[in-house]
Design a protein around this motif. Structure first.
Motif, PDB file in Angstrom:
ATOM      1  N   LEU A 194      -1.587   4.145   0.167  1.00  0.00           N
ATOM      2  CA  LEU A 194      -0.947   3.481  -0.971  1.00  0.00           C
ATOM      3  C   LEU A 194       0.245   2.628  -0.540  1.00  0.00           C
ATOM      4  CD1 LEU A 194      -0.663   3.136  -4.035  1.00  0.00           C
ATOM      5  CD2 LEU A 194       0.376   5.387  -4.145  1.00  0.00           C
ATOM      6  N   VAL A 200      -3.699  -2.734  -4.446  1.00  0.00           N
ATOM      7  CA  VAL A 200      -3.518  -1.438  -5.107  1.00  0.00           C
ATOM      8  C   VAL A 200      -3.968  -1.549  -6.561  1.00  0.00           C
ATOM      9  CG1 VAL A 200      -1.847   0.297  -5.885  1.00  0.00           C
ATOM     10  CG2 VAL A 200      -1.582  -0.752  -3.625  1.00  0.00           C
ATOM     11  N   SER A 202      -3.836   0.680 -10.067  1.00  0.00           N
ATOM     12  CA  SER A 202      -3.247   1.877 -10.666  1.00  0.00           C
ATOM     13  C   SER A 202      -3.768   2.092 -12.079  1.00  0.00           C
ATOM     14  CB  SER A 202      -1.723   1.752 -10.739  1.00  0.00           C
ATOM     15  OG  SER A 202      -1.159   1.922  -9.465  1.00  0.00           O
ATOM     16  N   GLY A 228      -3.274   3.994  -7.226  1.00  0.00           N
ATOM     17  CA  GLY A 228      -1.990   4.521  -7.681  1.00  0.00           C
ATOM     18  C   GLY A 228      -2.115   4.997  -9.113  1.00  0.00           C
ATOM     19  N   MET A 243       0.243   9.975  -5.763  1.00  0.00           N
ATOM     20  CA  MET A 243      -0.238   8.653  -6.183  1.00  0.00           C
ATOM     21  C   MET A 243       0.749   7.941  -7.099  1.00  0.00           C
ATOM     22  SD  MET A 243      -4.182   8.774  -7.134  1.00  0.00           S
ATOM     23  CE  MET A 243      -5.405   9.398  -6.043  1.00  0.00           C
ATOM     24  N   VAL A 245       3.329   5.695  -8.662  1.00  0.00           N
ATOM     25  CA  VAL A 245       4.006   4.451  -8.309  1.00  0.00           C
ATOM     26  C   VAL A 245       5.167   4.267  -9.268  1.00  0.00           C
ATOM     27  CG1 VAL A 245       3.772   1.939  -8.245  1.00  0.00           C
ATOM     28  CG2 VAL A 245       1.922   3.388  -7.368  1.00  0.00           C
ATOM     29  N   LYS A 250       6.289   6.063  -5.484  1.00  0.00           N
ATOM     30  CA  LYS A 250       6.269   5.131  -4.353  1.00  0.00           C
ATOM     31  C   LYS A 250       6.622   3.726  -4.805  1.00  0.00           C
ATOM     32  CE  LYS A 250       3.519   7.935  -1.431  1.00  0.00           C
ATOM     33  NZ  LYS A 250       2.306   8.716  -1.453  1.00  0.00           N
TER      34      LYS A 250
END
Lengths: 314, 249
Positions: A194, A200, A202, A228, A243, A245, A250
């Motif tokens: 990730l 990415v 999500s 994500g 996972m 975000v 993250k």
């Protein structure tokens, strides 16, 4: 001249991508000489990889059996013991660096700057506060050693054409036994990472269930993307916590970010605002995610995602 | 007495949209709702649950800041803390100074566990707990999503980038709390009344013998750069075309 020590993040075999970003941050400090410190039980492979990062002069390697797991209480005294000749000590603003660097700073009686996103001089840096709603420029008094974590999403990775010397070092410090590694349950690793993926995708609360969340995995597989999730989706149990975000998860900067069924709370937007292209798919046209999206599509994700997957296959 | 110390901070409320002052000297705080830092609220909730299951006898909530911080300590008392300590200090302090102050309170209170949020949502520093553990020369378990205690150890599950890591640490120790550790309780009106009678001790900062380090100065505060306004597409075909045009697929 600035002498910058960077604490390498690694898994024992490979260097984490965050270290190359720390090197870029260090290179943006004027007239900097850069050293990377590898603390491991056997750091040969990691040190060799670190020595190829462009702009690095020296790689210091300390091998101790206690360094087999990255425990802040074990690593911090070693970093602090080697820090004397350096003006700056950097680590990545990942959970590894966030855990370790303040402990190092306290041992050194040094202030820490968290999440630095730009260096304006050797003593002046920019960093986000209030979940990215206010960017502050801070100045550290001359002659004060600076400990910092580097906001990796703000920097490109340094190249891999360097030729640094690798030296074996030792830190003659007693290490505590009060902190013991008991295990880690890693999420599946067959998808791209990730934090370093170029693409990415999500999913948010609108997915409705862990089962429906598989729609996201399907589309991600098609695009070779990492997956994500918003905090709401993680809290609801649709996706694991690694996972997440956003501000407390993250912070990422992919080339392409696709937010599906995510309304776009400020804490989520903080984690994605450095993405090159942001795509938002949401049934609510008023959702804040559309304020930051480069491309927006209003509609039902349960029909859009399968359509999209089909179009990308064709 | 088996005691847990919970370190807290008064911050701009989570739901307030923070705005930067036009002259760049900081963020607007006049007339803005203030609250307990949400991560510290989670730390306090965990301490209360430990006490309620018999794992501790007393929960002490502490903070550093100006007189107004007593409101947040009263909230902590209303949630269920047994008593509170307010270290009175006007103006901001650096995390290492905060850690030194908490270290003095550890000396006074001799807790077997110190709980605090992993970060405060104003400065987003994420430093104080780790610094405190270093000064105390004790274990730290940051970003906790689960805490299990025995008489002499804590087994802490941590939310890390790789997944969930478990550490076993000897007590006393510092644990910093992440979002998913628990859901803090709501404060009920009778608890607010009761909290008014609970002990709240004020200590002037100067009496603790800690020198406030001021080595980092904020020279400018700015709003973040805005992204350019994007385009809306009407269906998936247009979306794919737009992605191809930008060269991202």
């Amino acid at each position: 001249m600035s002498r910058i020590l960077i604490v390498a993040e690694h898994d024992g075999a490979k260097l984490n991508a965050s270290t190359a970003k720390c090197v870029s941050c260090a290179r943006s400090v004027p007239d900097a000489e850069i050293t990377i410190l590898v603390l491991a039980s056997d750091g040969a492979a990691v040190a060799a990889e670190a020595s190829r990062l462009a702009g690095v002069k020296t790689v210091l390697r300390i091998d101790r059996p206690e360094n087999g797991h990255a425990l802040a209480a074990i690593l911090a005294p070693q970093v602090a013991a080697l820090a004397a000749p350096f003006t700056h000590v950097f680590g990545p603003s990942t959970t590894f660096g966030k855990d370790l660097m303040p402990r190092v700073a306290a041992l050194l009686d040094a202030p820490q700057l968290s999440d630095i996103m730009a260096a304006e001089s050797a003593t002046r840096f920019r960093r986000p506060t209030y979940a990215g709603n206010a960017i502050v420029t801070v100045e550290v008094d001359a002659g004060v050693k600076i400990v910092a974590t580097v906001r990796t999403a703000s920097f490109e990775a340094a190249g891999a054409d360097g030729t640094a010397a690798v030296e074996t070092a030792s830190a003659d410090v007693a290490l505590p036994t009060h902190t013991r590694f008991a295990g880690v349950s890693a999420a599946s690793t067959d998808r791209p990472d990730l934090q370093s993926a170029a693409r990415v995708i999500s999913g948010g609360r609108a997915l409705g269930s862990a089962d429906n969340f598989k729609l996201i995995y399907g589309l991600a597989a098609k695009l070779g993307a990492a997956v994500g999730a918003s905090r709401a989706a993680v809290d609801a149990g649709f996706a694991p916590s690694d996972m997440q975000v956003g501000q407390t998860g993250k912070i990422i900067a992919p080339e392409l970010y696709i937010a599906i069924g995510i309304s776009g709370a400020i804490q989520h937007l903080t984690g994605i605002k450095d993405a090159r292209t942001i795509v938002a798919i949401n049934k609510d046209g008023e959702a804040p995610i559309f304020e930051v999206a480069d491309i927006g599509l209003v509609g039902d994700l349960f029909s859009i995602v399968p359509e999209l997957e089909k179009l990308l296959t064709a | 007495m088996k005691r847990i110390l919970v370190c807290t901070k008064r911050v701009i409320d989570f739901n307030v949209r923070v705005r930067v002052k036009p002259d760049g000297s900081g963020v607007i705080t006049d007339g803005v709702k203030m609250s307990l830092n949400p991560f510290d609220e989670i730390a306090l909730e965990e301490a209360l649950r430990i006490r309620e299951r018999g794992g501790a006898e007393e929960v002490v909530a502490v903070t550093i800041g100006p007189a107004d911080c007593q409101q947040q300590l009263r909230t902590a008392l209303a949630m269920g803390a047994d008593r509170a300590i307010h270290v009175v200090h006007d103006g901001g302090i650096e995390p290492l100074t905060a850690a030194r102050v908490f270290m003095k309170l550890i000396g006074k209170e001799q807790p077997f566990l110190v709980l605090l949020g992993k970060q405060a949502i104003d400065d987003d520093n994420n430093q104080t707990g780790q610094m405190l553990a270093a000064l105390w020369e004790r274990p730290q378990a940051t970003f906790a999503s689960k805490v299990e205690l025995t008489e002499t150890t804590a087994r802490v599950t941590r939310e890390v980038d790789a997944g969930l890591e478990t550490l076993e640490v000897d007590l006393p120790a510092v644990v910093t709390t992440d979002l998913r550790l628990n859901e803090p309780r709501y404060v009920k009106l009778p608890d607010i009344m009761k909290a008014k009678k609970k002990p709240l001790e004020s200590l002037p900062f100067a009496e603790l013998g800690v020198t406030a380090a001021a080595r980092v100065k904020v020279v400018r505060t700015e709003p973040p750069a805005q992204r350019q306004k994007g385009i809306m597409v009407k269906d998936t075909q247009e979306l794919v075309a737009a992605l191809r045009k930008r060269g991202v697929i």
